[in-house]
Write an enzyme that holds these catalytic residues in place. Structure first.
Site, PDB file in Angstrom:
ATOM      1  N   ASP A 231       0.804  -1.226   0.000  1.00  0.00           N
ATOM      2  CA  ASP A 231       0.000   0.000   0.000  1.00  0.00           C
ATOM      3  C   ASP A 231       0.836   1.275   0.000  1.00  0.00           C
ATOM      4  O   ASP A 231       0.332   2.343  -0.352  1.00  0.00           O
ATOM      5  CB  ASP A 231      -0.890   0.055   1.257  1.00  0.00           C
ATOM      6  CG  ASP A 231      -2.130  -0.823   1.152  1.00  0.00           C
ATOM      7  OD1 ASP A 231      -2.198  -1.650   0.228  1.00  0.00           O
ATOM      8  OD2 ASP A 231      -3.014  -0.679   2.017  1.00  0.00           O
TER       9      ASP A 231
ATOM     10  N   HIS B 165     -20.720 -29.663 -12.146  1.00  0.00           N
ATOM     11  CA  HIS B 165     -22.149 -29.359 -12.021  1.00  0.00           C
ATOM     12  C   HIS B 165     -22.667 -29.892 -10.688  1.00  0.00           C
ATOM     13  O   HIS B 165     -22.284 -30.985 -10.290  1.00  0.00           O
ATOM     14  CB  HIS B 165     -22.917 -30.021 -13.163  1.00  0.00           C
ATOM     15  CG  HIS B 165     -24.391 -29.813 -13.079  1.00  0.00           C
ATOM     16  ND1 HIS B 165     -24.989 -28.601 -13.354  1.00  0.00           N
ATOM     17  CD2 HIS B 165     -25.402 -30.673 -12.735  1.00  0.00           C
ATOM     18  CE1 HIS B 165     -26.301 -28.726 -13.202  1.00  0.00           C
ATOM     19  NE2 HIS B 165     -26.576 -29.968 -12.821  1.00  0.00           N
TER      20      HIS B 165
HETATM   21  P1  FAD Z   1      -0.182  -3.121   5.911  1.00  0.00           P
HETATM   22  O1  FAD Z   1      -1.043  -4.310   5.992  1.00  0.00           O
HETATM   23  O2  FAD Z   1      -0.781  -1.785   6.157  1.00  0.00           O
HETATM   24  O3  FAD Z   1       1.025  -3.378   6.913  1.00  0.00           O
HETATM   25  C1  FAD Z   1       1.984  -2.399   7.144  1.00  0.00           C
HETATM   26  C2  FAD Z   1       2.563  -2.623   8.516  1.00  0.00           C
HETATM   27  O4  FAD Z   1       3.676  -1.760   8.669  1.00  0.00           O
HETATM   28  C3  FAD Z   1       1.588  -2.292   9.638  1.00  0.00           C
HETATM   29  O5  FAD Z   1       1.458  -3.408  10.489  1.00  0.00           O
HETATM   30  C4  FAD Z   1       2.239  -1.111  10.357  1.00  0.00           C
HETATM   31  O6  FAD Z   1       2.042  -1.159  11.758  1.00  0.00           O
HETATM   32  C5  FAD Z   1       3.706  -1.310  10.013  1.00  0.00           C
HETATM   33  N1  FAD Z   1       4.493  -0.068  10.019  1.00  0.00           N
HETATM   34  C6  FAD Z   1       4.193   1.106   9.405  1.00  0.00           C
HETATM   35  N2  FAD Z   1       5.206   1.995   9.600  1.00  0.00           N
HETATM   36  C7  FAD Z   1       6.129   1.369  10.344  1.00  0.00           C
HETATM   37  C8  FAD Z   1       7.399   1.736  10.863  1.00  0.00           C
HETATM   38  N3  FAD Z   1       7.908   2.958  10.625  1.00  0.00           N
HETATM   39  N4  FAD Z   1       8.096   0.847  11.588  1.00  0.00           N
HETATM   40  C9  FAD Z   1       7.607  -0.403  11.820  1.00  0.00           C
HETATM   41  N5  FAD Z   1       6.407  -0.819  11.353  1.00  0.00           N
HETATM   42  C10 FAD Z   1       5.694   0.056  10.619  1.00  0.00           C
HETATM   43  N6  FAD Z   1      -7.450  -6.015   0.857  1.00  0.00           N
HETATM   44  C11 FAD Z   1      -7.795  -7.111   0.159  1.00  0.00           C
HETATM   45  O7  FAD Z   1      -7.033  -7.544  -0.707  1.00  0.00           O
HETATM   46  N7  FAD Z   1      -8.983  -7.750   0.380  1.00  0.00           N
HETATM   47  C12 FAD Z   1      -9.869  -7.317   1.306  1.00  0.00           C
HETATM   48  O8  FAD Z   1     -10.931  -7.917   1.485  1.00  0.00           O
HETATM   49  C13 FAD Z   1      -9.527  -6.171   2.079  1.00  0.00           C
HETATM   50  N8  FAD Z   1     -10.360  -5.711   3.022  1.00  0.00           N
HETATM   51  C14 FAD Z   1     -10.002  -4.621   3.770  1.00  0.00           C
HETATM   52  C15 FAD Z   1     -10.868  -4.156   4.738  1.00  0.00           C
HETATM   53  C16 FAD Z   1     -10.553  -3.066   5.505  1.00  0.00           C
HETATM   54  C17 FAD Z   1     -11.510  -2.575   6.571  1.00  0.00           C
HETATM   55  C18 FAD Z   1      -9.295  -2.405   5.285  1.00  0.00           C
HETATM   56  C19 FAD Z   1      -8.916  -1.207   6.114  1.00  0.00           C
HETATM   57  C20 FAD Z   1      -8.419  -2.854   4.321  1.00  0.00           C
HETATM   58  C21 FAD Z   1      -8.766  -3.965   3.554  1.00  0.00           C
HETATM   59  N9  FAD Z   1      -7.923  -4.439   2.544  1.00  0.00           N
HETATM   60  C22 FAD Z   1      -8.281  -5.539   1.815  1.00  0.00           C
HETATM   61  C23 FAD Z   1      -6.661  -3.762   2.213  1.00  0.00           C
HETATM   62  C24 FAD Z   1      -5.467  -4.511   2.826  1.00  0.00           C
HETATM   63  O9  FAD Z   1      -5.629  -4.583   4.225  1.00  0.00           O
HETATM   64  C25 FAD Z   1      -4.178  -3.802   2.468  1.00  0.00           C
HETATM   65  O10 FAD Z   1      -4.103  -3.634   1.073  1.00  0.00           O
HETATM   66  C26 FAD Z   1      -2.979  -4.603   2.936  1.00  0.00           C
HETATM   67  O11 FAD Z   1      -3.008  -4.778   4.337  1.00  0.00           O
HETATM   68  C27 FAD Z   1      -1.678  -3.889   2.530  1.00  0.00           C
HETATM   69  O12 FAD Z   1      -0.598  -4.648   2.970  1.00  0.00           O
HETATM   70  P2  FAD Z   1       0.805  -3.963   3.282  1.00  0.00           P
HETATM   71  O13 FAD Z   1       1.698  -5.076   3.699  1.00  0.00           O
HETATM   72  O14 FAD Z   1       1.199  -3.095   2.180  1.00  0.00           O
HETATM   73  O15 FAD Z   1       0.549  -2.974   4.507  1.00  0.00           O
END
Ligand code: FAD
Length: 455
Positions: free
Chosen positions: A310, A433
């Site tokens: 993200d 099916h």
């Molecule tokens: P994240 O999951 O955001 O993880 C990033 C991590 O980095 C976090 O744990 C954070 O604490 C940590 N972090 C940040 N900065 C620092 C730092 N400086 N030092 C140490 N740690 C840090 N996606 C789907 O594909 N299907 C779904 O059904 C879906 N449903 C969702 C429903 C909701 C309500 C929400 C909010 C999101 C949903 N998503 C869904 C989106 C999905 O959650 C994200 O796209 C996904 O989590 C992104 O993964 P990521 O690893 O990039 O980041």
């Protein structure tokens, strides 16, 4: 770093333990790299802790609670006792099971996990702040997988009057709000609004654009809009929530302003990348105007710094983050790697579920309605359709679908497009099916000019 301070050292530092970061760490470990994963909050990131997993668990709970409303379709009479406190405990249990599983995978792979918040101290060094103090970590390579956080509407959130929750707060409710206003009609707002409506809230969704689910094809958005009306959810499009007062949310539509009764509001107006607290100016990466880290196809952002998930551009989806993780890990391991998918499927777990992959228009389209599906009849819900899109050469280039369980069908069409399957390939694939997946074969038969169960 102060003179005399010691730092640890690793092959690869991964910042963030979400579906991007933990997948990258596991892949790197399988390549024989020494990896330290740094997480400031909870392993599993947004997806496992406050996103995909608790929201889909809530949606399933709401489906069960809604069964009495569908009894005419089954010939059964069903009654349900709601216990929102027990339901919250169940959601937490599901989350705990999965996050424990990820922690165990990391442990078994030999990935070191540090608790704390990471910032760049230099282009090859992180400082990690935790309750226990500051530690330093030098790395050969680093992957930024810090994800995103909800965009806040401070005017609404600080006004008081009623509780104003983010999506995370909405998943932690242990009581059903009597009157709920959901600000934002994207997929998160629609999923949460639908679920709480089925659990008994009187829900209004406020969306500033002309339709809910703005990222989705209009036909899919229309199918969801129709069903939301049947469930009793009000939708106010072209509208903006301006303020909260005691017991209401003030909403403007053009020149008219009304106070919508509300005991609670949820803000779901999008997410912003976590790129602003990392001292990125120390490492020379570039940000887009939206704050996303700009990367090359192999996920390299600058020097020996990679970025995935993200915090980078593209759909903010867990499966995209995980796919990018493999690319970054392979690139660091010296393998040829590029993130260049033909398509990324998108699903909304609304009612009906809607899903889309690839092109929405092309030289040939065929729509197979679930009214003609035997499986849809047996399940008591014949709403929705599968539409396939093909190019002039009869290669499948897109699929859109709405209906019960279509989240489980879209992967087959993503595979078809990745493999450049033709209409004939899909039509000739024997689908079991009676299943909803037969609709894919039926739509392909339609595209081939020889529809079977529809004229
Ligand atoms: P994240 O999951 O955001 O993880 C990033 C991590 O980095 C976090 O744990 C954070 O604490 C940590 N972090 C940040 N900065 C620092 C730092 N400086 N030092 C140490 N740690 C840090 N996606 C789907 O594909 N299907 C779904 O059904 C879906 N449903 C969702 C429903 C909701 C309500 C929400 C909010 C999101 C949903 N998503 C869904 C989106 C999905 O959650 C994200 O796209 C996904 O989590 C992104 O993964 P990521 O690893 O990039 O980041």
């Amino acid at each position: 770093m102060v003179v005399g301070e010691l730092s640890d050292r690793t092959d690869v530092a991964v910042i963030g333990g979400g579906p991007g970061g933990y997948a990258a760490a596991l892949r790197l470990a399988s390549h024989g790299k020494a990896v330290i994963l740094i997480e400031r909050d909870a392993i599993g990131g947004v997806c496992l802790n406050v996103g995909c997993i608790p929201s889909k668990t809530l949606i399933h709970q709401a489906e069960v609670a809604w069964l009495p409303q569908t009894e005419s379709e089954t010939g059964l009479s069903v009654s349900v006792d709601l216990d929102p406190v027990a339901m919250l405990a169940h959601r937490r249990q599901v989350v705990a099971g999965l996050t424990n599983g990820v922690r165990e995978l990391l442990r078994a792979a030999g990935v070191g996990v540090w608790s704390g918040e990471a910032r760049f101290a230099r282009a090859d060094r992180l400082s990690v702040q935790s309750a226990g103090g500051v530690k330093h970590l030098e790395f050969d390579n680093c992957i930024i997988a810090t994800g995103s956080r909800p965009i806040e509407l401070t005017a609404l959130q600080s006004a008081g009057g009623i509780p104003v929750l983010s999506s995370s707060g909405a998943l932690e409710l242990d009581a059903v709000p009597a009157e709920l206003v959901v600000v934002g009609g994207g997929y998160i707002g629609v999923e949460l609004g639908t679920a709480w409506a089925k659990l008994g809230s009187k829900v209004t969704i406020v969306e500033m654009g002309p339709q809910i689910l703005p990222a989705m094809d209009q036909r899919l958005a229309r199918a969801v809009t129709r069903r939301l009306g049947e469930i009793g959810v009000s939708i106010r499009t072209n509208s903006v929530a301006e303020a909260t007062t005691a017991g209401s949310v003030r909403v403007r539509t053009g020149d008219s302003v009304i106070d919508l009764p509300a005991t609670c509001a949820i803000i779901a107006v999008g997410r912003r990348p976590n790129s602003d607290q990392l001292n990125l100016d120390h490492v020379g990466v570039s940000l887009s105007p939206s704050g996303h880290i700009i990367v090359a196809p192999n996920r390299l952002a600058a020097g020996r710094i990679y970025a995935i998930g993200d915090v980078t551009d593209g759909p903010a989806l867990a499966h995209k983050a995980t796919a990018e993780a493999e690319v970054a890990a392979d690139a660091i391991a010296g393998k040829p790697a590029a993130f260049d998918p033909a398509v990324i499927p998108e699903v909304v777990f609304s009612d009906p579920e809607v899903a889309s992959v690839g092109a929405t228009t092309g030289d040939h389209t065929f729509r197979f309605p679930f009214t003609a599906s035997a499986r849809a009849q047996t399940l008591g819900d014949r709403s929705g359709f599968v539409q396939l899109v093909a190019d002039a050469d009869h290669t499948i280039i897109g699929a859109q679908m709405a209906g019960k369980g279509v989240s489980e069908l879209i992967g087959e069409m993503a595979l078809a497009i990745e493999m450049a399957a033709t209409v004939t390939d899909v039509a000739a694939t024997i689908h079991p099916h009676p299943t909803m997946s037969e609709a894919l074969g039926e739509a392909a038969l339609g595209l081939a000019g020889r529809p079977l169960h529809i004229r």
